[in-house]
Design a protein around this motif. Structure first.
Motif, PDB file in Angstrom:
ATOM      1  N   UNK A 126       0.817  -1.221   0.000  1.00  0.00           N
ATOM      2  CA  UNK A 126       0.000   0.000   0.000  1.00  0.00           C
ATOM      3  C   UNK A 126       0.846   1.265   0.000  1.00  0.00           C
ATOM      4  N   UNK A 127       2.131   1.155  -0.312  1.00  0.00           N
ATOM      5  CA  UNK A 127       3.000   2.325  -0.325  1.00  0.00           C
ATOM      6  C   UNK A 127       3.776   2.406  -1.630  1.00  0.00           C
ATOM      7  N   UNK A 128       4.200   3.601  -1.941  1.00  0.00           N
ATOM      8  CA  UNK A 128       5.068   3.808  -3.094  1.00  0.00           C
ATOM      9  C   UNK A 128       6.490   3.345  -2.774  1.00  0.00           C
ATOM     10  N   UNK A 129       6.915   3.577  -1.530  1.00  0.00           N
ATOM     11  CA  UNK A 129       8.213   3.092  -1.045  1.00  0.00           C
ATOM     12  C   UNK A 129       8.078   2.834   0.443  1.00  0.00           C
ATOM     13  N   UNK A 130       8.833   1.841   0.920  1.00  0.00           N
ATOM     14  CA  UNK A 130       8.659   1.354   2.278  1.00  0.00           C
ATOM     15  C   UNK A 130      10.002   0.806   2.730  1.00  0.00           C
ATOM     16  N   UNK A 131      10.465   1.229   3.903  1.00  0.00           N
ATOM     17  CA  UNK A 131      11.780   0.752   4.334  1.00  0.00           C
ATOM     18  C   UNK A 131      11.861   0.729   5.852  1.00  0.00           C
ATOM     19  N   UNK A 132      12.843  -0.024   6.344  1.00  0.00           N
ATOM     20  CA  UNK A 132      13.174  -0.048   7.772  1.00  0.00           C
ATOM     21  C   UNK A 132      14.500   0.682   7.933  1.00  0.00           C
ATOM     22  N   UNK A 133      14.536   1.664   8.813  1.00  0.00           N
ATOM     23  CA  UNK A 133      15.777   2.397   9.077  1.00  0.00           C
ATOM     24  C   UNK A 133      16.534   1.655  10.167  1.00  0.00           C
ATOM     25  N   UNK A 134      17.709   1.166   9.853  1.00  0.00           N
ATOM     26  CA  UNK A 134      18.433   0.284  10.776  1.00  0.00           C
ATOM     27  C   UNK A 134      19.549   0.968  11.551  1.00  0.00           C
ATOM     28  N   UNK A 135      19.822   2.246  11.256  1.00  0.00           N
ATOM     29  CA  UNK A 135      20.854   2.950  12.019  1.00  0.00           C
ATOM     30  C   UNK A 135      20.538   4.435  12.054  1.00  0.00           C
ATOM     31  N   UNK A 151       6.933  12.854  -3.649  1.00  0.00           N
ATOM     32  CA  UNK A 151       6.487  13.975  -4.466  1.00  0.00           C
ATOM     33  C   UNK A 151       6.845  13.879  -5.939  1.00  0.00           C
ATOM     34  N   UNK A 152       7.633  12.903  -6.342  1.00  0.00           N
ATOM     35  CA  UNK A 152       8.053  12.814  -7.736  1.00  0.00           C
ATOM     36  C   UNK A 152       7.169  11.843  -8.510  1.00  0.00           C
ATOM     37  N   UNK A 153       7.150  12.022  -9.848  1.00  0.00           N
ATOM     38  CA  UNK A 153       6.312  11.150 -10.661  1.00  0.00           C
ATOM     39  C   UNK A 153       4.874  11.199 -10.172  1.00  0.00           C
ATOM     40  N   UNK A 154       4.221  10.045 -10.088  1.00  0.00           N
ATOM     41  CA  UNK A 154       2.908  10.000  -9.448  1.00  0.00           C
ATOM     42  C   UNK A 154       3.129  10.038  -7.953  1.00  0.00           C
ATOM     43  N   UNK A 155       2.690  11.104  -7.252  1.00  0.00           N
ATOM     44  CA  UNK A 155       2.912  11.178  -5.805  1.00  0.00           C
ATOM     45  C   UNK A 155       2.292   9.982  -5.088  1.00  0.00           C
ATOM     46  N   UNK A 156       2.746   9.731  -3.871  1.00  0.00           N
ATOM     47  CA  UNK A 156       2.210   8.598  -3.135  1.00  0.00           C
ATOM     48  C   UNK A 156       2.667   8.578  -1.699  1.00  0.00           C
ATOM     49  N   UNK A 157       2.358   7.480  -1.025  1.00  0.00           N
ATOM     50  CA  UNK A 157       2.632   7.348   0.405  1.00  0.00           C
ATOM     51  C   UNK A 157       3.916   6.556   0.639  1.00  0.00           C
ATOM     52  N   UNK A 158       4.638   6.954   1.670  1.00  0.00           N
ATOM     53  CA  UNK A 158       5.884   6.317   2.087  1.00  0.00           C
ATOM     54  C   UNK A 158       5.710   5.840   3.525  1.00  0.00           C
TER      55      UNK A 158
END
Length: 568
Positions: A126-135, A151-158
């Protein structure tokens, strides 16, 4: 070099990106974040919601109205799952949103730790990009990437999942800096010169072209460019629900909303009879296109969209152009200015017919109503009283088809908001609070069904605490009336699990400390609205209305089925 906690790096990064509000709910895994927010409370205001989904909806509407990136946060486990509906709505509505979900410490993972959950996996679809910050020292680069991608291309949720230990980790101070990201088409050269020539060729060879403007026009801020183009070309323009506001609905070339929910009958017919349909910033979804039956099989289709995956997805395109609406329309109008005179459309027979159709459509709702209040009567009184720059946020359900089809938006821009990606209930009440924070001087109205308000009643306390003087209008017919209408039309009137115990929401609002009124008679509507607007405090109006199936609203397929039922 000075050491700094990961939580402080995170908040400082949000600060350099100009974040004014972060909407959220506290939890065990986010206490370090809250400490850092406390230290920056003069720069970033944390808005405490009463539920994570509400926080996400607040961030969503804040982004829609301001054009900025909405920021929300939630704790691990249940908090992360509760915010999912809002993240999905923003992502599929092409709204830039960053959700920060804190998590249990990395050394507590996979040990049956309370609230331990694979947050990365649940947000992935359900996201455009999704990550775990490990440090902690990786936070600045991730935040820069998050804002860029949102905000780039087709905007979306992170979604950024941050374990508790990363927030508490102390590292040498990292570079706290934003980046400037621009996605613009150079003005000095026509990037789409060949496409524009083909576009104009198709228009010249069409007997009756029509434009369908979707939400992409508003997202890219292309209202002025669209207006200039239609006034040069004389081509009428219809909008989808989410495209409402792409053009003033009192403009002679405006057809109003099309489609299955609130679409005007005459506008649908005009598009069906067009031999060239130009979709601009429109995903050609099921509602906007009457389940893809809106365009004639013999019609040619031009589609302009920022997302290449949308181009030609549901209709065979004669011409498909991948770009945002503003970039293309800006270059198109430059070409028109340099090569054509404005078309004389004001006295054109088509324009006159559009004005006649519009008047007939609106007057068709002025009829003898039942003793209970009809939703159209509320909408009509709102039209009389509200300033043109009012913000109206509409929950899925009763109010949607009437606001879409019958409320005339006189000024272009994103003034009326519908959550149309997934239609989650409970959107309009918390979103109105965020709208009031973003634009404290503008009138804000929240239109809520009594089914919907059950999802978010606690946010009345938020409205009171923040002194957000929105007007909350409840359409109270004692049931999930949308579903009950489906049961009436399609399931032999077998009403099952849709009716509520009667409730007076004005008394519930009063218990929260919110000023309120109960309205049962049509003659009381105007007085109640005037009082609510003039009070300058949060105000709830509880209108007793009929169930929808007693008078089928402007929902295309419902009206067709109802005609068949009545003719049997």
């Amino acid at each position: 070099m000075i050491s700094i906690k990961g939580s402080k790096i995170l908040v400082k990064m949000l600060k350099v990106y100009g974040v004014e509000f972060i909407f959220g709910v506290p939890g065990d895994t986010g206490t370090a974040l809250y400490e850092a927010l406390f230290d920056e409370k003069e720069s970033i205001k944390h808005v405490l919601a009463r539920q994570e989904r509400s926080a996400g909806f607040m961030a969503d509407v804040y982004a829609r109205l301001t054009g900025k990136t909405g920021i929300c946060e939630a704790p691990s486990g249940g908090g992360a799952t509760y915010i999912l509906p809002a993240v999905a709505e923003a992502n599929d509505s092409s709204i830039p949103l960053i959700a920060i979900t804190t998590d249990v410490a990395e050394n507590e993972k996979n040990k049956n730790t309370i609230t331990d959950l694979d947050q990365y996996s649940i947000f992935k679809p359900i996201t455009k990009w999704n990550t775990v910050i490990s440090s902690a020292n990786g936070i600045p680069a991730v935040i820069r990437k998050a804002f860029r991608l949102a905000n780039s291309g087709r905007p979306g949720a992170i979604n950024l999942s941050i374990p508790k230990n990363v927030l508490e980790e102390e590292v040498k101070e990292e570079e706290i800096a934003s980046e400037i990201y621009r996605e613009k088409t150079p003005d000095e050269k026509l990037k789409f010169e060949n496409e524009i020539k083909e576009f104009i060729h198709l228009i010249k060879n069409a007997e009756f072209p029509v434009i369908v403007a979707g939400g992409g026009v508003l997202i890219s801020g292309a209202e002025n460019e669209l207006l200039e183009f239609i006034e040069y070309s004389g081509i009428p323009v219809a909008t989808t629900i989410t495209g409402k506001g792409s053009v003033s609905e009192i403009h002679p070339l405006s057809l109003g909303v099309i489609g299955g929910n609130g679409g005007r009958d005459y506008a649908n017919e005009i598009v069906k009879n067009s031999d060239l349909v130009i979709f601009i910033g429109c995903k050609t979804g099921s509602v906007a296109t009457l389940n893809w039956s809106l365009v004639s099989k013999n019609a040619r289709v031009i589609q302009i969209d920022i997302d290449p995956n949308v181009i030609g997805k549901n209709y065979k395109n004669t011409l498909g152009i991948t770009t945002n609406a503003k970039s293309f329309l800006r270059e198109l109008t430059v070409f028109y200015r340099n090569n054509f005179r404005k078309k004389e459309w004001i006295n054109d027979p088509i324009t006159k017919r559009i004005l006649e159709y519009r008047e007939q459509w609106l007057t068709s709702f002025d009829r003898k109503f039942r003793k209970k209040i009809h939703p159209f009567q509320i909408i009509k009184e709102m039209q009389k009283l509200l300033p043109d720059d009012s913000i109206i946020i509409v929950d899925p359900g009763t109010a949607t088809p009437y606001i879409a089809g019958c409320y005339i938006q006189k000024k272009p821009g994103r003034k009326i908001i519908f959550p149309r990606a997934h239609g989650g209930l409970g959107y309009a009440l918390p979103s109105a609070i965020a709208a009031k924070l973003a634009f404290p001087d503008l009138p804000v109205f929240s239109l809520i069904g009594d089914g919907s308000i059950g999802f978010c009643l606690g946010e009345l306390e938020t409205a009171l605490r923040l002194n957000a003087p929105a007007v909350f209008i409840v359409f109270n017919n004692g049931c999930f009336s949308w579903i009950k209408t489906l049961q009436f039309l399609y399931h032999n009137e077998k009403y099952f699990s849709v009716d509520f115990h009667p409730l007076d929401y004005s008394k519930i609002a009063s218990a929260f400390g919110i000023k309120s009124m109960k309205i049962k008679q049509p003659s009381e509507i105007e007085t109640a609205l005037i009082k609510a607007v003039n009070t300058k405090k949060p105000f709830l109006l509880d209108f007793t209305i009929d169930e929808l199936h007693f008078d089928i609203p402007p929902v295309h397929f419902w009206k067709e089925i109802n005609k068949m039922k009545n003719s049997e």
